[in-house]
Design a protein around this motif. Structure first.
Motif, PDB file in Angstrom:
ATOM      1  N   THR A 244     -48.219 -46.289 -27.022  1.00  0.00           N
ATOM      2  CA  THR A 244     -48.179 -44.831 -27.210  1.00  0.00           C
ATOM      3  C   THR A 244     -48.341 -44.416 -28.670  1.00  0.00           C
ATOM      4  O   THR A 244     -48.967 -43.397 -28.964  1.00  0.00           O
ATOM      5  CB  THR A 244     -46.851 -44.260 -26.667  1.00  0.00           C
ATOM      6  N   MET A 245     -47.774 -45.207 -29.582  1.00  0.00           N
ATOM      7  CA  MET A 245     -47.811 -44.845 -31.003  1.00  0.00           C
ATOM      8  C   MET A 245     -48.866 -45.621 -31.782  1.00  0.00           C
ATOM      9  O   MET A 245     -49.008 -45.440 -32.990  1.00  0.00           O
ATOM     10  CB  MET A 245     -46.432 -45.090 -31.633  1.00  0.00           C
ATOM     11  N   LYS A 246     -49.590 -46.493 -31.087  1.00  0.00           N
ATOM     12  CA  LYS A 246     -50.635 -47.303 -31.723  1.00  0.00           C
ATOM     13  C   LYS A 246     -50.076 -48.114 -32.901  1.00  0.00           C
ATOM     14  O   LYS A 246     -50.665 -48.180 -33.984  1.00  0.00           O
ATOM     15  CB  LYS A 246     -51.796 -46.428 -32.215  1.00  0.00           C
ATOM     16  N   LEU A 247     -48.924 -48.742 -32.669  1.00  0.00           N
ATOM     17  CA  LEU A 247     -48.276 -49.542 -33.698  1.00  0.00           C
ATOM     18  C   LEU A 247     -48.551 -51.022 -33.473  1.00  0.00           C
ATOM     19  O   LEU A 247     -48.852 -51.453 -32.352  1.00  0.00           O
ATOM     20  CB  LEU A 247     -46.757 -49.307 -33.684  1.00  0.00           C
ATOM     21  N   SER A 248     -48.430 -51.798 -34.536  1.00  0.00           N
ATOM     22  CA  SER A 248     -48.481 -53.250 -34.391  1.00  0.00           C
ATOM     23  C   SER A 248     -47.159 -53.719 -33.808  1.00  0.00           C
ATOM     24  O   SER A 248     -46.178 -52.959 -33.757  1.00  0.00           O
ATOM     25  CB  SER A 248     -48.699 -53.916 -35.750  1.00  0.00           C
ATOM     26  N   ALA A 249     -47.109 -54.966 -33.375  1.00  0.00           N
ATOM     27  CA  ALA A 249     -45.871 -55.508 -32.815  1.00  0.00           C
ATOM     28  C   ALA A 249     -44.745 -55.443 -33.842  1.00  0.00           C
ATOM     29  O   ALA A 249     -43.613 -55.048 -33.530  1.00  0.00           O
ATOM     30  CB  ALA A 249     -46.091 -56.941 -32.354  1.00  0.00           C
ATOM     31  N   GLU A 250     -45.038 -55.809 -35.069  1.00  0.00           N
ATOM     32  CA  GLU A 250     -44.031 -55.791 -36.142  1.00  0.00           C
ATOM     33  C   GLU A 250     -43.527 -54.373 -36.382  1.00  0.00           C
ATOM     34  O   GLU A 250     -42.315 -54.146 -36.538  1.00  0.00           O
ATOM     35  CB  GLU A 250     -44.622 -56.370 -37.427  1.00  0.00           C
ATOM     36  N   GLN A 251     -44.425 -53.407 -36.419  1.00  0.00           N
ATOM     37  CA  GLN A 251     -44.039 -52.018 -36.657  1.00  0.00           C
ATOM     38  C   GLN A 251     -43.179 -51.485 -35.512  1.00  0.00           C
ATOM     39  O   GLN A 251     -42.177 -50.794 -35.739  1.00  0.00           O
ATOM     40  CB  GLN A 251     -45.288 -51.151 -36.826  1.00  0.00           C
ATOM     41  N   ALA A 252     -43.576 -51.816 -34.273  1.00  0.00           N
ATOM     42  CA  ALA A 252     -42.816 -51.340 -33.113  1.00  0.00           C
ATOM     43  C   ALA A 252     -41.411 -51.942 -33.098  1.00  0.00           C
ATOM     44  O   ALA A 252     -40.430 -51.237 -32.810  1.00  0.00           O
ATOM     45  CB  ALA A 252     -43.561 -51.695 -31.831  1.00  0.00           C
ATOM     46  N   MET A 253     -41.298 -53.216 -33.418  1.00  0.00           N
ATOM     47  CA  MET A 253     -39.993 -53.867 -33.423  1.00  0.00           C
ATOM     48  C   MET A 253     -39.103 -53.332 -34.539  1.00  0.00           C
ATOM     49  O   MET A 253     -37.895 -53.173 -34.368  1.00  0.00           O
ATOM     50  CB  MET A 253     -40.163 -55.396 -33.536  1.00  0.00           C
ATOM     51  N   SER A 254     -39.701 -53.033 -35.674  1.00  0.00           N
ATOM     52  CA  SER A 254     -38.936 -52.454 -36.787  1.00  0.00           C
ATOM     53  C   SER A 254     -38.454 -51.054 -36.437  1.00  0.00           C
ATOM     54  O   SER A 254     -37.332 -50.663 -36.781  1.00  0.00           O
ATOM     55  CB  SER A 254     -39.796 -52.400 -38.055  1.00  0.00           C
ATOM     56  N   ALA A 255     -39.287 -50.298 -35.719  1.00  0.00           N
ATOM     57  CA  ALA A 255     -38.947 -48.926 -35.362  1.00  0.00           C
ATOM     58  C   ALA A 255     -37.700 -48.848 -34.482  1.00  0.00           C
ATOM     59  O   ALA A 255     -36.904 -47.904 -34.594  1.00  0.00           O
ATOM     60  CB  ALA A 255     -40.128 -48.260 -34.669  1.00  0.00           C
ATOM     61  N   ILE A 256     -37.523 -49.821 -33.604  1.00  0.00           N
ATOM     62  CA  ILE A 256     -36.337 -49.801 -32.729  1.00  0.00           C
ATOM     63  C   ILE A 256     -35.285 -50.825 -33.172  1.00  0.00           C
ATOM     64  O   ILE A 256     -34.389 -51.176 -32.426  1.00  0.00           O
ATOM     65  CB  ILE A 256     -36.724 -50.026 -31.257  1.00  0.00           C
ATOM     66  N   LYS A 257     -35.449 -51.304 -34.423  1.00  0.00           N
ATOM     67  CA  LYS A 257     -34.446 -52.171 -35.068  1.00  0.00           C
ATOM     68  C   LYS A 257     -34.143 -53.437 -34.258  1.00  0.00           C
ATOM     69  O   LYS A 257     -32.991 -53.752 -33.961  1.00  0.00           O
ATOM     70  CB  LYS A 257     -33.154 -51.390 -35.331  1.00  0.00           C
ATOM     71  N   VAL A 258     -35.197 -54.138 -33.895  1.00  0.00           N
ATOM     72  CA  VAL A 258     -35.042 -55.420 -33.193  1.00  0.00           C
ATOM     73  C   VAL A 258     -34.520 -56.467 -34.173  1.00  0.00           C
ATOM     74  O   VAL A 258     -34.996 -56.549 -35.312  1.00  0.00           O
ATOM     75  CB  VAL A 258     -36.389 -55.872 -32.591  1.00  0.00           C
ATOM     76  N   SER A 259     -33.538 -57.265 -33.743  1.00  0.00           N
ATOM     77  CA  SER A 259     -32.966 -58.293 -34.607  1.00  0.00           C
ATOM     78  C   SER A 259     -33.988 -59.388 -34.892  1.00  0.00           C
ATOM     79  O   SER A 259     -34.974 -59.542 -34.167  1.00  0.00           O
ATOM     80  CB  SER A 259     -31.726 -58.912 -33.960  1.00  0.00           C
ATOM     81  N   GLU A 260     -33.730 -60.159 -35.941  1.00  0.00           N
ATOM     82  CA  GLU A 260     -34.649 -61.238 -36.320  1.00  0.00           C
ATOM     83  C   GLU A 260     -34.762 -62.279 -35.204  1.00  0.00           C
ATOM     84  O   GLU A 260     -35.846 -62.798 -34.933  1.00  0.00           O
ATOM     85  CB  GLU A 260     -34.190 -61.896 -37.623  1.00  0.00           C
ATOM     86  N   ASN A 261     -33.638 -62.585 -34.577  1.00  0.00           N
ATOM     87  CA  ASN A 261     -33.663 -63.564 -33.475  1.00  0.00           C
ATOM     88  C   ASN A 261     -34.511 -63.071 -32.308  1.00  0.00           C
ATOM     89  O   ASN A 261     -35.310 -63.812 -31.738  1.00  0.00           O
ATOM     90  CB  ASN A 261     -32.238 -63.848 -32.984  1.00  0.00           C
ATOM     91  N   ASP A 262     -34.332 -61.792 -31.975  1.00  0.00           N
ATOM     92  CA  ASP A 262     -35.108 -61.224 -30.870  1.00  0.00           C
ATOM     93  C   ASP A 262     -36.591 -61.108 -31.234  1.00  0.00           C
ATOM     94  O   ASP A 262     -37.461 -61.268 -30.373  1.00  0.00           O
ATOM     95  CB  ASP A 262     -34.559 -59.855 -30.480  1.00  0.00           C
ATOM     96  N   LYS A 263     -36.871 -60.832 -32.514  1.00  0.00           N
ATOM     97  CA  LYS A 263     -38.264 -60.757 -32.953  1.00  0.00           C
ATOM     98  C   LYS A 263     -38.993 -62.067 -32.675  1.00  0.00           C
ATOM     99  O   LYS A 263     -40.126 -62.094 -32.185  1.00  0.00           O
ATOM    100  CB  LYS A 263     -38.341 -60.435 -34.450  1.00  0.00           C
ATOM    101  N   GLU A 264     -38.318 -63.165 -32.978  1.00  0.00           N
ATOM    102  CA  GLU A 264     -38.922 -64.488 -32.773  1.00  0.00           C
ATOM    103  C   GLU A 264     -39.229 -64.726 -31.302  1.00  0.00           C
ATOM    104  O   GLU A 264     -40.280 -65.267 -30.952  1.00  0.00           O
ATOM    105  CB  GLU A 264     -37.968 -65.563 -33.298  1.00  0.00           C
ATOM    106  N   ILE A 265     -38.314 -64.281 -30.441  1.00  0.00           N
ATOM    107  CA  ILE A 265     -38.510 -64.445 -28.999  1.00  0.00           C
ATOM    108  C   ILE A 265     -39.658 -63.555 -28.514  1.00  0.00           C
ATOM    109  O   ILE A 265     -40.536 -63.990 -27.757  1.00  0.00           O
ATOM    110  CB  ILE A 265     -37.202 -64.102 -28.229  1.00  0.00           C
ATOM    111  N   LEU A 266     -39.657 -62.303 -28.952  1.00  0.00           N
ATOM    112  CA  LEU A 266     -40.646 -61.335 -28.481  1.00  0.00           C
ATOM    113  C   LEU A 266     -42.054 -61.662 -28.943  1.00  0.00           C
ATOM    114  O   LEU A 266     -43.017 -61.452 -28.208  1.00  0.00           O
ATOM    115  CB  LEU A 266     -40.265 -59.931 -28.927  1.00  0.00           C
ATOM    116  N   LEU A 267     -42.176 -62.163 -30.170  1.00  0.00           N
ATOM    117  CA  LEU A 267     -43.504 -62.470 -30.704  1.00  0.00           C
ATOM    118  C   LEU A 267     -44.233 -63.535 -29.872  1.00  0.00           C
ATOM    119  O   LEU A 267     -45.458 -63.581 -29.823  1.00  0.00           O
ATOM    120  CB  LEU A 267     -43.399 -62.911 -32.156  1.00  0.00           C
ATOM    121  N   LYS A 268     -43.468 -64.382 -29.188  1.00  0.00           N
ATOM    122  CA  LYS A 268     -44.072 -65.414 -28.339  1.00  0.00           C
ATOM    123  C   LYS A 268     -44.587 -64.800 -27.031  1.00  0.00           C
ATOM    124  O   LYS A 268     -45.403 -65.391 -26.337  1.00  0.00           O
ATOM    125  CB  LYS A 268     -43.042 -66.493 -28.019  1.00  0.00           C
TER     126      LYS A 268
END
Length: 270
Positions: A244-268
């Motif tokens: 919806t916002m045309k964001l990258s994965a990193e930008q979207a995860m930062s926007a909703i304050k995803v933790s570093e551990n969850d980022k690693e899981i989600l990126l896979k």
């Protein structure tokens, strides 16, 4: 309030264990884990081979896919006999869990681990993928469906050593396989025909030490399921934001304050 919630949770777990039968993979895996006599009984009845001599059996064996990002599998039961033949035995309550292409995939994962470097392909031993399904998923009313490869142009087997077997768990005959499926549906050991199975069910459902292990396994499974749901929901939220916002994965995860551990899981998964 907290104490009451804990009591309710304990009662829920106890009820789940009470309702379990060998059609539940958690109980089935524990009953057959390192249980040579029960595994021999099961395979000899299903495959109609009295000469099967199981030498090792483990429950809940995980196979990692050698391909990065590939699909891993967790086998309910993995057994090996004295001739080197390998057996994967799975119980499935829902038809989709026993999809014919899952049988193909599980079989290939077993085969890929049976040859060591330098061995000839002719040394690859037979493998058996056995699905015990709660219902008759093929609908022909027979107890066992055996799948082997054949040449299409003439009536002769293609003896590559790969075998797939489906067992109809709803079969209720008076023969050995009928009694075996009856036992798989029993919730109490006193109702089970075969002592090799009754002993294991009694230990994990009715004896203090075994029941404690079973309850802990149910609690762990519930926690893992809740964690999977949480990660699935988080992944969906990130993907929706990306779209919806045309964001990258990193930008979207930062926007909703995803933790570093969850980022690693989600990126896979993204």
């Amino acid at each position: 309030m907290v104490a009451e919630e804990i009591r309710q949770d304990i009662r829920t777990v106890e009820q789940i264990v009470d309702d379990m039968s060998l059609f539940d993979d958690d109980l089935m895996s524990m009953v057959f884990d390192r249980n040579i006599s029960a595994t021999n009984l099961l395979l000899r009845i299903i495959l109609k081979k009295d000469d099967i001599d199981v030498i090792s059996v483990v429950g809940q064996r995980e196979f990692q896919n050698p391909v990065v990002g590939g699909h891993n599998i967790r086998l309910d039961i993995l057994a090996k006999d004295s001739t080197g033949r390998h057996y994967n035995i799975e119980v499935q309550n829902k038809p989709e869990g026993a999809h014919v292409r899952r049988a193909r995939f599980n079989s290939s994962m077993m085969d890929s681990r049976m040859l060591k470097e330098g061995q000839k392909f002719s040394e690859l031993r037979d493998s058996y993928m056995v699905f015990i399904t709660h219902t008759d998923i093929f609908g022909h009313g027979i107890p066992i469906y055996t799948v082997n490869r054949y040449f299409e142009e003439f009536d002769a087997p293609f003896n590559d050593g790969s075998h797939i077997v489906y067992v109809n768990g709803s079969y209720a005959g008076e023969d050995a396989i009928g009694k075996l499926m009856h036992d798989f549906g029993c919730k109490e050991s006193k109702d089970i025909y075969y002592s090799e199975l009754a002993k294991g069910v009694k230990h994990f459902k009715e004896e203090e030490g075994g029941r404690k292990i079973m309850c802990e396994a149910v609690e762990k499974y519930a926690e893992q399921k809740a964690e999977r749901k949480r990660v699935d929901a988080l992944c969906e939220a990130v993907m929706n934001l990306m779209e919806t916002m045309k964001l990258s994965a990193e930008q979207a995860m930062s926007a909703i304050k995803v933790s570093e551990n969850d980022k690693e899981i989600l990126l896979k998964r993204l």
